[in-house]
Design a protein around this motif. Structure first.
Motif, mmCIF file in Angstrom:
data_model
loop_
_atom_site.group_PDB
_atom_site.id
_atom_site.type_symbol
_atom_site.label_atom_id
_atom_site.label_comp_id
_atom_site.label_asym_id
_atom_site.label_seq_id
_atom_site.Cartn_x
_atom_site.Cartn_y
_atom_site.Cartn_z
ATOM 1 N N GLN A 1 12.566 -9.085 0.546
ATOM 2 C CA GLN A 1 12.463 -7.807 1.253
ATOM 3 C C GLN A 1 12.658 -6.640 0.290
ATOM 4 O OE1 GLN A 1 15.464 -8.274 4.250
ATOM 5 N NE2 GLN A 1 14.038 -9.177 5.716
ATOM 6 N N ARG A 2 13.643 -6.742 -0.595
ATOM 7 C CA ARG A 2 13.882 -5.674 -1.571
ATOM 8 C C ARG A 2 12.688 -5.517 -2.500
ATOM 9 N NH1 ARG A 2 18.959 -4.620 -3.478
ATOM 10 N NH2 ARG A 2 17.987 -2.706 -4.182
ATOM 11 N N LEU A 3 12.118 -6.642 -2.929
ATOM 12 C CA LEU A 3 10.965 -6.594 -3.820
ATOM 13 C C LEU A 3 9.765 -5.975 -3.119
ATOM 14 C CD1 LEU A 3 9.827 -7.187 -6.587
ATOM 15 C CD2 LEU A 3 9.331 -9.529 -5.832
ATOM 16 N N GLN A 4 9.561 -6.301 -1.854
ATOM 17 C CA GLN A 4 8.454 -5.701 -1.104
ATOM 18 C C GLN A 4 8.600 -4.186 -1.048
ATOM 19 O OE1 GLN A 4 8.319 -6.492 3.112
ATOM 20 N NE2 GLN A 4 6.110 -6.236 3.156
ATOM 21 N N GLU A 5 9.812 -3.706 -0.814
ATOM 22 C CA GLU A 5 10.050 -2.264 -0.789
ATOM 23 C C GLU A 5 9.788 -1.643 -2.154
ATOM 24 O OE1 GLU A 5 13.687 0.923 -0.170
ATOM 25 O OE2 GLU A 5 14.071 -1.199 0.126
ATOM 26 N N MET A 6 10.297 -2.264 -3.207
ATOM 27 C CA MET A 6 10.132 -1.697 -4.542
ATOM 28 C C MET A 6 8.672 -1.689 -4.990
ATOM 29 S SD MET A 6 13.453 -3.009 -6.637
ATOM 30 C CE MET A 6 13.450 -4.686 -6.062
ATOM 31 N N LEU A 7 7.938 -2.738 -4.639
ATOM 32 C CA LEU A 7 6.538 -2.800 -5.043
ATOM 33 C C LEU A 7 5.709 -1.741 -4.329
ATOM 34 C CD1 LEU A 7 5.948 -6.637 -5.139
ATOM 35 C CD2 LEU A 7 5.652 -5.086 -7.055
ATOM 36 N N SER A 8 5.928 -1.547 -3.052
ATOM 37 C CA SER A 8 5.143 -0.670 -2.174
ATOM 38 C C SER A 8 3.664 -0.732 -2.549
ATOM 39 C CB SER A 8 5.703 0.737 -2.111
ATOM 40 O OG SER A 8 5.796 1.336 -3.357
ATOM 41 N N PHE A 9 3.113 0.230 -3.260
ATOM 42 C CA PHE A 9 1.676 0.238 -3.555
ATOM 43 C C PHE A 9 1.323 -0.523 -4.837
ATOM 44 C CE2 PHE A 9 3.605 3.924 -5.422
ATOM 45 C CZ PHE A 9 3.100 3.947 -6.705
ATOM 46 N N ARG A 10 2.307 -0.984 -5.563
ATOM 47 C CA ARG A 10 2.028 -1.719 -6.797
ATOM 48 C C ARG A 10 1.745 -3.186 -6.462
ATOM 49 N NH1 ARG A 10 6.903 0.737 -7.122
ATOM 50 N NH2 ARG A 10 6.910 2.751 -8.108
ATOM 51 N N ASN A 11 1.130 -3.881 -7.375
ATOM 52 C CA ASN A 11 0.816 -5.273 -7.068
ATOM 53 C C ASN A 11 1.209 -6.236 -8.193
ATOM 54 O OD1 ASN A 11 -1.110 -4.705 -8.945
ATOM 55 N ND2 ASN A 11 -2.846 -4.928 -7.574
ATOM 56 N N GLN A 12 2.098 -5.788 -9.071
ATOM 57 C CA GLN A 12 2.525 -6.640 -10.188
ATOM 58 C C GLN A 12 4.027 -6.459 -10.413
ATOM 59 O OE1 GLN A 12 0.358 -5.601 -13.730
ATOM 60 N NE2 GLN A 12 -1.569 -5.418 -12.632
ATOM 61 N N ILE A 13 4.613 -7.470 -11.048
ATOM 62 C CA ILE A 13 5.989 -7.324 -11.525
ATOM 63 C C ILE A 13 5.961 -7.383 -13.044
ATOM 64 C CG2 ILE A 13 7.118 -8.246 -9.471
ATOM 65 C CD1 ILE A 13 7.483 -10.908 -11.010
ATOM 66 N N CYS A 14 6.901 -6.717 -13.658
ATOM 67 C CA CYS A 14 7.113 -6.807 -15.089
ATOM 68 C C CYS A 14 8.462 -7.486 -15.241
ATOM 69 C CB CYS A 14 7.127 -5.430 -15.736
ATOM 70 S SG CYS A 14 5.563 -4.581 -15.657
ATOM 71 N N LEU A 15 8.444 -8.734 -15.612
ATOM 72 C CA LEU A 15 9.661 -9.536 -15.705
ATOM 73 C C LEU A 15 10.425 -9.199 -16.971
ATOM 74 C CD1 LEU A 15 11.142 -11.772 -14.180
ATOM 75 C CD2 LEU A 15 9.789 -13.423 -15.462
ATOM 76 N N TYR A 16 11.667 -8.785 -16.826
ATOM 77 C CA TYR A 16 12.486 -8.399 -17.972
ATOM 78 C C TYR A 16 13.121 -9.608 -18.588
ATOM 79 C CZ TYR A 16 15.834 -5.775 -20.751
ATOM 80 O OH TYR A 16 16.552 -5.238 -21.799
ATOM 81 N N ASN B 1 0.837 -1.196 0.000
ATOM 82 C CA ASN B 1 0.000 0.000 0.000
ATOM 83 C C ASN B 1 0.877 1.253 0.000
ATOM 84 O OD1 ASN B 1 0.580 0.870 2.801
ATOM 85 N ND2 ASN B 1 -0.405 -1.067 3.324
ATOM 86 N N HIS B 2 0.236 2.411 -0.160
ATOM 87 C CA HIS B 2 0.994 3.678 -0.218
ATOM 88 C C HIS B 2 1.746 3.950 1.084
ATOM 89 C CE1 HIS B 2 0.085 5.416 -4.100
ATOM 90 N NE2 HIS B 2 -1.125 4.894 -4.011
ATOM 91 N N GLN B 3 1.193 3.567 2.207
ATOM 92 C CA GLN B 3 1.889 3.803 3.480
ATOM 93 C C GLN B 3 3.211 3.045 3.533
ATOM 94 O OE1 GLN B 3 1.079 6.135 5.660
ATOM 95 N NE2 GLN B 3 -0.598 6.629 4.283
ATOM 96 N N LEU B 4 3.247 1.883 2.907
ATOM 97 C CA LEU B 4 4.476 1.099 2.896
ATOM 98 C C LEU B 4 5.590 1.857 2.178
ATOM 99 C CD1 LEU B 4 5.854 -1.565 3.628
ATOM 100 C CD2 LEU B 4 5.062 -2.475 1.451
ATOM 101 N N SER B 5 5.264 2.546 1.106
ATOM 102 C CA SER B 5 6.300 3.287 0.381
ATOM 103 C C SER B 5 6.872 4.403 1.254
ATOM 104 C CB SER B 5 5.759 3.848 -0.929
ATOM 105 O OG SER B 5 4.790 4.835 -0.706
ATOM 106 N N ARG B 6 6.056 5.018 2.076
ATOM 107 C CA ARG B 6 6.537 6.096 2.957
ATOM 108 C C ARG B 6 7.454 5.566 4.059
ATOM 109 N NH1 ARG B 6 1.200 7.551 1.629
ATOM 110 N NH2 ARG B 6 1.191 9.413 0.340
ATOM 111 N N LYS B 7 7.255 4.322 4.419
ATOM 112 C CA LYS B 7 8.095 3.689 5.447
ATOM 113 C C LYS B 7 9.570 3.702 5.039
ATOM 114 C CE LYS B 7 8.922 -0.943 7.294
ATOM 115 N NZ LYS B 7 8.446 -2.323 7.319
ATOM 116 N N TYR B 8 9.819 3.645 3.732
ATOM 117 C CA TYR B 8 11.195 3.548 3.249
ATOM 118 C C TYR B 8 11.790 4.903 2.853
ATOM 119 C CZ TYR B 8 10.078 -1.382 3.197
ATOM 120 O OH TYR B 8 9.711 -2.648 3.560
#
Length: 124
Positions: free
Chosen positions: A109-124, A89-96
């Motif tokens: 843990q890194r992915l959780q931080e990067m995703l924050s309010f997003r809920n998908q990955i775009c695999l390169y 969620n958006h609050q998670l992004s503010r935590k970092y």
């Protein structure tokens, strides 16, 4: 780091072929881009210095497997699939803000931080 190895060596160029160095020649996201303004400037620079994609970055985070090949891509997908997305969620992004996870943290843990309010990955 990638920025030291590639950007500072002059290997990132804009569409016209002009070399693009990171703002202030900073090469460490963890310490050099601590403020929101500096991070925003970094992302603006990166958009200019890198190939643009068609992904919607408000919905997904681009992820790169640590090695080439289908197995590494599958491992990255499984890492994402194993996450509890109800925590994003958006609050998670503010935590970092001004408190990013260390670059050597566990991938989940890194992915959780990067995703924050997003809920998908775009695999390169």
């Amino acid at each position: 780091t990638f920025l030291e190895r590639e950007a500072m060596a002059g290997n990132l160029k804009d569409k016209k072929g002009h070399v693009q160095f990171p703002p202030g020649n900073e090469t460490t996201l963890e310490t050099g881009f601590g403020s929101r303004i500096k991070r925003n400037n970094f992302w603006k620079w990166l958009r200019k210095a890198a190939t643009a994609s068609h992904w919607d970055f408000s919905k997904c985070v681009v992820v790169f497997p640590n090695t080439p090949g289908a197995n590494a891509a599958q491992n990255m997908q499984e890492l994402y699939d194993g996450m509890d997305m109800s925590k994003q969620n958006h609050q998670l992004s503010r935590k970092y803000d001004n408190n990013p996870r260390p670059v050597n943290s566990e991938p989940q843990q890194r992915l959780q931080e990067m995703l924050s309010f997003r809920n998908q990955i775009c695999l390169y």
